[in-house]
Design an enzyme around this catalytic site. Structure first.
Site, mmCIF file in Angstrom:
data_model
loop_
_atom_site.group_PDB
_atom_site.id
_atom_site.type_symbol
_atom_site.label_atom_id
_atom_site.label_comp_id
_atom_site.label_asym_id
_atom_site.label_seq_id
_atom_site.Cartn_x
_atom_site.Cartn_y
_atom_site.Cartn_z
ATOM 1 N N LEU A 1 97.802 35.276 -83.794
ATOM 2 C CA LEU A 1 97.335 36.076 -84.774
ATOM 3 C C LEU A 1 98.288 36.425 -85.737
ATOM 4 O O LEU A 1 99.570 36.607 -85.539
ATOM 5 C CB LEU A 1 96.590 37.441 -84.263
ATOM 6 C CG LEU A 1 96.236 38.346 -85.355
ATOM 7 C CD1 LEU A 1 95.015 38.023 -85.872
ATOM 8 C CD2 LEU A 1 96.140 39.811 -84.932
ATOM 9 N N ASP B 1 89.972 52.991 -94.240
ATOM 10 C CA ASP B 1 89.869 54.178 -95.130
ATOM 11 C C ASP B 1 89.227 55.235 -94.146
ATOM 12 O O ASP B 1 88.516 55.045 -93.460
ATOM 13 C CB ASP B 1 89.220 53.928 -96.338
ATOM 14 C CG ASP B 1 89.140 54.948 -97.444
ATOM 15 O OD1 ASP B 1 90.153 55.916 -97.326
ATOM 16 O OD2 ASP B 1 88.580 54.871 -98.480
ATOM 17 N N HIS C 1 96.465 59.657 -90.193
ATOM 18 C CA HIS C 1 97.269 58.377 -90.504
ATOM 19 C C HIS C 1 97.766 58.065 -88.964
ATOM 20 O O HIS C 1 97.562 56.958 -88.605
ATOM 21 C CB HIS C 1 98.295 58.418 -91.194
ATOM 22 C CG HIS C 1 97.744 58.757 -92.686
ATOM 23 N ND1 HIS C 1 96.735 57.932 -93.179
ATOM 24 C CD2 HIS C 1 98.284 59.624 -93.828
ATOM 25 C CE1 HIS C 1 96.403 58.317 -94.297
ATOM 26 N NE2 HIS C 1 97.269 59.332 -94.784
HETATM 27 C C1 FPP Z 1 93.401 55.549 -96.365
HETATM 28 O O1 FPP Z 1 92.914 56.737 -95.755
HETATM 29 C C2 FPP Z 1 94.334 54.971 -95.545
HETATM 30 C C3 FPP Z 1 95.620 54.806 -96.083
HETATM 31 C C4 FPP Z 1 96.111 55.217 -97.309
HETATM 32 C C5 FPP Z 1 96.868 54.510 -95.179
HETATM 33 C C6 FPP Z 1 96.469 53.580 -93.517
HETATM 34 C C7 FPP Z 1 97.369 53.474 -92.785
HETATM 35 C C8 FPP Z 1 97.320 53.640 -91.522
HETATM 36 C C9 FPP Z 1 95.979 53.666 -90.628
HETATM 37 C C10 FPP Z 1 98.393 53.504 -90.693
HETATM 38 C C11 FPP Z 1 98.912 52.194 -90.194
HETATM 39 C C12 FPP Z 1 100.080 51.967 -90.821
HETATM 40 C C13 FPP Z 1 100.821 50.851 -90.727
HETATM 41 C C14 FPP Z 1 102.208 51.246 -91.632
HETATM 42 C C15 FPP Z 1 100.983 49.958 -89.851
HETATM 43 P P1 FPP Z 1 92.824 57.997 -96.860
HETATM 44 O O2 FPP Z 1 94.074 58.681 -96.467
HETATM 45 O O3 FPP Z 1 92.730 57.538 -98.083
HETATM 46 O O4 FPP Z 1 91.714 58.893 -96.234
HETATM 47 P P2 FPP Z 1 90.712 59.846 -97.195
HETATM 48 O O5 FPP Z 1 89.988 58.736 -98.137
HETATM 49 O O6 FPP Z 1 89.624 60.320 -96.178
HETATM 50 O O7 FPP Z 1 91.533 60.652 -97.742
#
Ligand code: FPP
Length: 248
Positions: A133, A22, A39
């Site tokens: 893994l 997150d 992301h």
């Molecule tokens: C939450 O942060 C994150 C996500 C919803 C996406 C996580 C995805 C990745 C790290 C990419 C890796 C992906 C794959 C397919 C391997 P948020 O966007 O909710 O952050 P915020 O709370 O600060 O808005």
């Protein structure tokens, strides 16, 4: 003597680590960048964390990449996350395969574009014999949805109500055969479960850090493992020390 990873004895390394990655959006906004840049930075970090997991001797890593609720985000962000999954498979699969990583998917594949579904299935097939893994990618995943589907499968299989046990339920989840997560890490400081592995996390230990996911580095990962190694997991019982005292 058991091998050690820095200061974590191997027998204290969690077999299964699950991560709610997150804070990508806030990481980007703090830098005046679009959310998708967060992301992308999060994806770079994921690569480092996968490598560190192999190095630390973690056997199962489950990452929450896209929830059943994430469809409600702006269309360009949804499209970007789909693209990231495709890009990871196109550009990282060889490396992951070489490192002995077995890819698995948990969640509903059917809402993804057919070409992306095919890519995911092909990646699972190519890596299916790897065992350094097991990487479970939770994509279009929701814990409640998983339990609902498990109930449907149990009913369809004709198992009698009185024969349904917790083991029956576990065996009908996406994670059948995978040990429950020992440690769940949530970055960016939110104190929520967010529909992640809600059945499997009954006795998981949590590590919540204010660090945004793109900045959660190997040192902090190691710190989380050290912190976990000091926990006294009682599973609702009393600690073995207390038992010995009461028997003395
Ligand atoms: C939450 O942060 C994150 C996500 C919803 C996406 C996580 C995805 C990745 C790290 C990419 C890796 C992906 C794959 C397919 C391997 P948020 O966007 O909710 O952050 P915020 O709370 O600060 O808005």
């Amino acid at each position: 003597m058991a091998e050690t990873t820095s200061v974590v004895p191997l027998e204290k390394i969690p077999a299964h680590v699950a991560i709610i990655m997150d804070g990508n959006g806030r990481w980007a906004i703090q830098r005046g960048l679009p959310r998708l840049a967060g992301h992308k930075a999060g994806t770079e970090n994921l690569r480092r964390v996968i490598r560190a997991s192999v190095e630390f001797g973690v056997k199962y890593l489950t990452i929450y990449a896209f929830s059943t609720e994430n469809w409600g985000r702006p269309p360009e962000e949804v499209k970007g996350l789909m693209y990231i999954l495709e890009d990871v498979i196109d550009h990282e699969l060889n490396e992951l395969h070489k490192e002995g990583v077995q890819l698995r998917h948990i969640g509903r594949l059917e809402r993804l574009a057919p070409s992306l579904q095919q890519k995911v299935l092909a990646a699972i097939e190519v890596t299916k014999n790897n065992n350094r893994l097991i990487l479970n990618i939770a994509f279009n995943y929701g814990g409640r949805d998983e339990i609902v589907q498990a109930i449907q499968r149990i009913i369809k299989s004709g198992i009698q109500p009185e024969d349904v046990t917790a083991v029956t339920v576990s065996q009908h989840l996406y994670t059948a055969g995978v040990p429950d997560p020992d440690l769940i890490i949530r970055t960016s400081g939110e104190l929520r479960v967010s529909n992640f592995l809600i059945w499997q996390s009954a006795y998981s230990e949590w590590y919540v850090t204010p660090t945004f996911w793109p900045d959660f580095d190997k040192d902090e990962y190691l710190h989380a493992l050290q912190n976990f190694a000091q926990r006294d997991r009682r599973y609702g019982k009393v600690s073995s020390g207390e038992l010995q005292e009461s028997n003395a």
